[in-house]
Write an enzyme that holds these catalytic residues in place. Structure first.
Site, mmCIF file in Angstrom:
data_model
loop_
_atom_site.group_PDB
_atom_site.id
_atom_site.type_symbol
_atom_site.label_atom_id
_atom_site.label_comp_id
_atom_site.label_asym_id
_atom_site.label_seq_id
_atom_site.Cartn_x
_atom_site.Cartn_y
_atom_site.Cartn_z
ATOM 1 N N GLN A 105 38.756 26.488 82.863
ATOM 2 C CA GLN A 105 39.172 25.201 82.323
ATOM 3 C C GLN A 105 38.423 24.822 81.050
ATOM 4 O O GLN A 105 37.195 24.835 80.997
ATOM 5 C CB GLN A 105 39.010 24.112 83.392
ATOM 6 N N HIS A 114 43.939 25.474 79.500
ATOM 7 C CA HIS A 114 43.373 26.048 80.724
ATOM 8 C C HIS A 114 44.037 27.384 81.042
ATOM 9 O O HIS A 114 45.223 27.597 80.763
ATOM 10 C CB HIS A 114 43.617 25.119 81.919
ATOM 11 N N VAL A 133 44.360 11.842 75.809
ATOM 12 C CA VAL A 133 45.721 11.922 76.335
ATOM 13 C C VAL A 133 46.595 10.848 75.689
ATOM 14 O O VAL A 133 47.767 11.082 75.388
ATOM 15 C CB VAL A 133 45.730 11.801 77.867
ATOM 16 N N CYS A 150 46.027 18.581 86.037
ATOM 17 C CA CYS A 150 46.457 19.552 85.027
ATOM 18 C C CYS A 150 46.498 20.975 85.578
ATOM 19 O O CYS A 150 47.438 21.734 85.286
ATOM 20 C CB CYS A 150 45.547 19.473 83.808
#
Length: 336
Positions: A155, A240, A12, A128
């Site tokens: 996911q 996802h 991230v 998320c």
């Protein structure tokens, strides 16, 4: 504007660098922080090299306006006071503060104003899976109040970080060579498999990931909406997917629902089954929006709808959402 990224070496953290550069986020200075293990690494941003500093309890954040933090919940809890004590806005990507009453939980397309009330100087980035779902739900909520949601998630490995992505690739390579696959990041082999288990199980039989979708959705939407989720890890590298069933207070026509999706910020409508056009993670990875398709009436409930969403959880599900929060604060003049 002085900006910091905490956890710069992670998946991230690296996405923060890409998103900030791609969106030309206004800043004068950038400071990268990481663990003692990451300290000293160098990354390039806008043609300039930056060295990761070790995160410590000192005054390094004194002149920082906004800090994007993605270094894990324990680090967020330990360093929140250090990061915010001089007025820095901390936008935290962990689950540490999401359900705290004095910390806003924000998705800019849904509840941006909540970011203005942050007594502790912290704004939480939602999970998320929750982010992409509430962006889609917001479009429907404008038409009729949503009473309940059933959702199954699919996911990608990237939801568990860069090492999980690497493990999935390694498993496929090992299996093709006839070797025993390495299993470390997940409970079972993910290659050629599905694992109906994301995060740890709670006493009610749901995982923490599934309960996040219940609790966070209610907080973000300021709603009594009921959410029942089943979260599944799938052998996809990135982005996802979610199959969602919603029940509204009044029946909605497919025409008005499609129009709502098509005109809602942050959504791309991709819904043409006759031409086999629908969202897929293969094509949504590295995109900013939540893609919506397979929209249809629920055959079992006149007030029910079914649809399918796909979104890149490292971008919209993490880094992009946080940057959009900061962009909103800048727009309304609410950063120190």
């Amino acid at each position: 504007m002085n900006v910091a990224i905490v956890g710069a070496s992670g998946a991230v953290g690296q996405e923060f660098l890409r998103v900030l550069e791609q969106r030309n986020f206004p800043m004068d200075n950038l400071v990268l922080f990481g663990s003692s293990r990451s300290a000293g690494r160098e990354y390039t941003f806008r043609g300039k090299s930056y060295t990761v500093k070790e995160l410590k309890h000192n005054d390094d954040f004194k002149d920082i306006d906004v800090a994007f933090v993605s270094a894990g919940g324990s680090t967020s809890v330990e360093y929140a006071g250090t990061i915010t004590k001089h007025g820095t806005v901390m936008i935290d990507n962990s689950s540490a503060f999401r359900m705290e009453n004095d910390v806003p939980l924000v998705v800019p397309e849904v509840n941006p104003e909540d970011a203005l009330d942050r007594p502790r100087g912290i704004i939480a980035n939602p999970n998320c899976t929750t982010i992409q779902m509430v962006v889609a739900l917001k479009a429907i909520e404008k038409l009729s109040h949503i009473k309940r949601v059933h959702v199954a998630t699919y996911q990608a490995a990237s939801g568990a970080g860069a090492t999980a992505m690497a493990e999935l690739v390694k498993q496929y390579e090992q299996i093709l060579k006839g070797e025993q696959p390495t299993v470390e990041k997940f409970a079972y082999q993910l290659a050629y498999n599905l694992i109906p288990h994301v995060d740890v199980f709670t006493d009610n039989g749901y995982t923490k990931e599934e309960m996040k979708m219940y609790n966070e959705t209610r907080k973000i939407m300021h709603s009594d909406i009921e959410v029942s989720a089943t979260c599944v890890r799938v052998p996809v590298m990135r982005a996802h997917s979610e199959a969602t069933w919603v029940e509204t207070e009044r029946p909605l026509s497919l025409e008005e629902v499609r129009e709502a999706f098509a005109t809602t910020e942050g959504i791309i409508l991709q819904d043409n089954p006759a031409k086999k056009e629908y969202p897929m993670p293969l094509f949504v990875a590295d995109h900013d929006e939540v893609y919506v398709g397979r929209i249809r009436k629920d055959l079992t409930n006149p007030n029910g709808l079914s649809f399918w969403t796909v979104s890149d959880q490292i971008r919209k599900g993490a880094a992009l959402n946080a940057v959009q929060i900061a962009e909103y604060l800048l727009k309304v003049g609410n950063i120190k």
